[in-house]
Design a protein around this motif. Structure first.
Motif, short mmCIF file in Angstrom:
data_model
loop_
_atom_site.label_atom_id
_atom_site.label_comp_id
_atom_site.label_asym_id
_atom_site.label_seq_id
_atom_site.Cartn_x
_atom_site.Cartn_y
_atom_site.Cartn_z
N LEU A 94 2.28 -4.93 3.31
CA LEU A 94 2.97 -5.46 1.94
C LEU A 94 3.36 -4.32 1.11
O LEU A 94 4.30 -4.41 0.48
N TYR A 95 2.74 -3.36 0.92
CA TYR A 95 3.13 -2.18 0.15
C TYR A 95 4.51 -1.72 0.47
O TYR A 95 4.83 -1.29 1.48
N GLY A 96 5.48 -1.75 -0.78
CA GLY A 96 6.63 -1.12 -0.71
C GLY A 96 7.65 -1.86 0.30
O GLY A 96 8.77 -1.53 0.62
N ARG A 97 7.23 -3.31 0.70
CA ARG A 97 8.12 -3.96 1.64
C ARG A 97 8.44 -5.29 1.08
O ARG A 97 7.63 -6.09 0.73
N ALA A 98 9.89 -5.35 0.39
CA ALA A 98 10.12 -6.63 -0.23
C ALA A 98 9.79 -7.95 0.52
O ALA A 98 10.00 -7.86 1.55
N LEU A 99 9.48 -8.67 -0.47
CA LEU A 99 9.37 -10.23 0.20
C LEU A 99 10.64 -10.88 0.08
O LEU A 99 11.32 -10.94 -1.20
N THR A 100 10.93 -11.88 0.93
CA THR A 100 12.07 -12.82 0.79
C THR A 100 11.59 -14.26 0.89
O THR A 100 10.81 -14.58 1.46
N VAL A 101 11.52 -14.71 -0.40
CA VAL A 101 11.15 -16.06 -0.54
C VAL A 101 12.39 -16.93 -1.29
O VAL A 101 12.84 -16.92 -2.04
N GLU A 102 12.42 -18.09 -0.31
CA GLU A 102 13.33 -19.21 -0.79
C GLU A 102 14.69 -18.69 -1.13
O GLU A 102 15.52 -18.71 -2.14
N GLY A 103 15.14 -17.60 -0.30
CA GLY A 103 16.49 -17.04 -0.69
C GLY A 103 16.71 -15.96 -1.62
O GLY A 103 17.66 -15.52 -1.70
N GLU A 104 15.43 -15.63 -2.03
CA GLU A 104 15.30 -14.55 -3.23
C GLU A 104 14.47 -13.18 -2.64
O GLU A 104 13.49 -13.71 -1.94
N THR A 105 14.75 -12.23 -3.14
CA THR A 105 14.26 -11.04 -2.61
C THR A 105 13.38 -10.55 -3.79
O THR A 105 13.97 -10.21 -4.75
N SER A 106 12.21 -10.05 -3.64
CA SER A 106 11.34 -9.56 -4.50
C SER A 106 11.59 -7.95 -4.60
O SER A 106 12.28 -7.30 -3.65
N THR A 107 10.96 -7.32 -5.60
CA THR A 107 10.89 -5.70 -5.62
C THR A 107 9.84 -5.71 -4.72
O THR A 107 9.10 -6.37 -4.30
N PRO A 108 9.89 -4.36 -4.20
CA PRO A 108 8.82 -3.99 -3.35
C PRO A 108 7.58 -3.99 -3.99
O PRO A 108 7.41 -3.25 -4.97
N PRO A 109 6.43 -4.61 -3.33
CA PRO A 109 5.14 -4.54 -4.00
C PRO A 109 4.61 -3.14 -4.16
O PRO A 109 4.69 -2.45 -3.25
N GLN A 110 3.96 -2.96 -5.35
CA GLN A 110 3.44 -1.72 -5.67
C GLN A 110 1.70 -1.93 -5.36
O GLN A 110 1.41 -3.15 -6.05
N ARG A 111 1.10 -1.21 -5.01
CA ARG A 111 -0.18 -1.15 -5.00
C ARG A 111 -0.91 -0.63 -5.88
O ARG A 111 -0.81 0.34 -6.67
N ASN A 112 -1.96 -1.46 -6.82
CA ASN A 112 -2.56 -0.69 -7.78
C ASN A 112 -4.03 -0.37 -7.18
O ASN A 112 -4.49 -0.65 -6.29
N PRO A 113 -4.76 0.60 -7.83
CA PRO A 113 -5.92 1.19 -7.12
C PRO A 113 -6.83 0.24 -7.08
O PRO A 113 -7.15 -0.55 -7.95
#
Length: 135
Positions: A94-113
């Motif tokens: 997950l970390y830093g790898r954008a998700l593509t959902v229903e034709g839209e792309t997310s920002t790269p997920p950032q991990r909180n401590p």
């Protein structure tokens, strides 16, 4: 505002985790699994909790044009070592790898401590990590 649905996001996360050899469940799924297997849960799994946060970037008129999400991932296993293995797999998926959902792309997920693994009443060790992203 994004037209992405929360079930769509969970499906994309699960697909990513399955490819990383991680079994991900929402709480409703775990309840059904317990009923179907006389209360037994897998030896290793992760719990997924998705929350919407209306804190995307503001536009010039003061409204938000992005939908923000927090994905809480609780890694559970019979040993601390296996919790750490699952945490690494989740992070790598997950970390830093954008998700593509229903034709839209997310920002790269950032991990909180995250927190340290602790043993619960069921004999599982568990640790919580959070990922934030927007659509």
């Amino acid at each position: 505002m994004s037209a992405v649905t929360e079930p769509g996001i969970i499906a994309a996360v699960r697909a990513r985790l399955t490819a990383a050899d991680v079994d991900g469940y929402e709480l409703d799924d775990l309840d059904l699994l317990r009923k179907d297997s006389d209360g037994a849960l897998p030896d290793e799994y992760v719990e997924l909790h998705l929350a919407f946060e209306a804190n995307g970037e503001a536009t010039l008129d003061g409204t938000s044009d992005l939908d923000g999400y927090v994905l809480a991932v609780r890694s559970c296993a019979r040993t601390i070592g296996n919790v750490q293995v699952y945490r690494r797999r989740v992070r790598d998926a997950l970390y830093g790898r954008a998700l593509t959902v229903e034709g839209e792309t997310s920002t790269p997920p950032q991990r909180n401590p995250g927190d340290m693994a602790e043993q619960d009443d069921d004999g599982y060790f568990a640790a919580l990590d959070e990922f934030t992203f927007t659509f």
